[in-house]
Design an enzyme around this catalytic site. Structure first.
Site: not given
Length: 390
Positions: A69, A76-77, A187
């Site tokens: 995604l 990392t997703v 963030d």
């Protein structure tokens, strides 16, 4: 001979499995798994699950690239589908240092208990791997960044964008003021504001988040975040505070006002940074020069000036002079009342014509973020419309 070879093979296999189990148990302990288990036992109503590595490998089709995604500096997703067919977002985190490993379990406990409509819900985690894996609710409609800078951003009314950033501010305000202990995101950026099926904002990605330090002298060893959004005071002092999040949020306000990226690769140093361009324009009383043309045509200068003033306060070089996220959210709530809904504006125009002795104009059409309502009541409406009025 065959029996002896088979016995040796199975013996080695059993030894390898035992070694693997020991390694997994050690990782689990390193990441604070025992603390987490104790918490889950004491609070049986806590809706949180500790996943095995095998479960998440199956859910993501062995972390197949087609399931990705998004990627970022924090990991990392992947899209995952659990055995009960529930869709989730599975994040493989970047390498953690020793401090993060020690605090991970405690921070997971705190994040798991956050329940706010404008914050992505943490559903579970996997700790039996070298780098922890987090499992979040799946939010399907992309990001605010894509909404602002993508091909379809002109179809989204400014009123909708204003509602989305107000919701994001409410989520961050909750983290700063109501979470116990307070949480600093670290963030904040438009690509970390996800949009659900109703285009409601959900603050995501807590890869750089920290618990608000109890010791004001606590420093970070490496400044993390995203260029263009980073608080200059944080870069100088290596101290991450709630006002660092406020600065980053100020950059998001600029994105919706100017339709520009936070950082450009071309031009001089002052031209590359959106915040510097904006602050220079405000100093010279040239706000009109930096506002996006479609924004100026949609909204009153009273509203846009109010947003610009708020952004300027958020971008103050000294954190102590910036407003809190709660104050930002409250101010956005006030400013939203200055934004006139299109259909309300149409009614006002029609009433004005009647008062002047004329007939209301027929056949008016109002664009509502991707679909049009006109005279024909049977006109189809796009079910994926991004318009969402509170």
């Amino acid at each position: 001979m065959v029996i002896i070879m088979a016995t040796i093979f199975w013996g080695q296999l059993i030894c390898q499995k035992r070694k693997l189990s020991k390694v997994k148990l050690e990782y689990f302990r390193q990441h604070g798994g025992m603390i987490l288990f104790d918490k889950l036992k004491s609070e049986k109503g806590l809706a949180f699950k500790v996943f095995s590595e095998d479960e998440l490998i199956h859910a993501t089709n062995n972390f197949d690239n087609s399931r990705i995604l998004g990627r970022g500096g924090n990991g990392t997703v992947y899209k995952g589908i659990l055995k009960d067919q529930m869709s989730v977002a599975v994040k493989r985190c970047a390498l953690a240092d020793e401090r993060q490993k020690k605090e991970f379990g405690q921070e997971i406990i705190i994040l798991s208990q956050i329940n706010h409509k404008n914050i992505v819900k943490l559903l579970g985690c996997c700790l039996e791997v070298e780098v922890p894996i987090l499992v979040y609710e799946f939010v399907l409609n992309g990001t605010l960044f894509e909404l602002i800078h993508g091909k379809n951003h002109l179809k989204i009314s400014f009123n909708t964008l204003l509602r989305i950033i107000h919701e994001a501010a409410e989520g961050l305000s909750f983290l700063h003021s109501y979470a116990s202990p307070p949480i600093i995101h670290g963030d904040v950026k438009s690509s970390n504001i996800l949009l659900d099926n109703n285009y409601m904002a959900k603050v995501s990605d807590f890869g750089t988040s920290i618990l608000a330090p109890s010791d004001k002298e606590q420093f970070v060893t490496i400044v993390q975040g995203t260029c263009g959004y980073l608080d200059p005071e944080y870069m100088q002092t290596c101290q991450l505070t709630d006002k660092s999040d406020v600065y980053s949020f100020g950059v998001i306000l600029l994105e919706i006002l100017t339709d520009q990226l936070p950082l450009k690769l071309e031009g001089s140093e002052t031209q590359r940074s959106l915040s510097l361009v904006f602050l220079c324009a405000m100093k010279n009383n040239n706000l009109d020069d930096v506002l996006a043309s479609h924004v100026k045509s949609e909204e009153s200068m009273e509203l846009l000036s109010g947003l610009a003033d708020l952004a300027k306060e958020c971008l103050d070089m000294h954190g102590i002079n910036r407003p809190s996220m709660k104050e930002v959210a409250d101010e956005l709530n006030k400013l939203r009342k200055l934004s006139v809904h299109p259909w309300l504006q149409l009614d006002m125009e029609a009433n004005a014509e009647i008062l002047l002795g004329g007939e209301p104009t027929s056949g008016h059409e109002i664009e509502l973020s991707g679909y049009t309502i006109g005279e024909n009541e049977n006109q189809p409406i796009n079910p994926r419309s991004s318009y969402y009025a509170k």
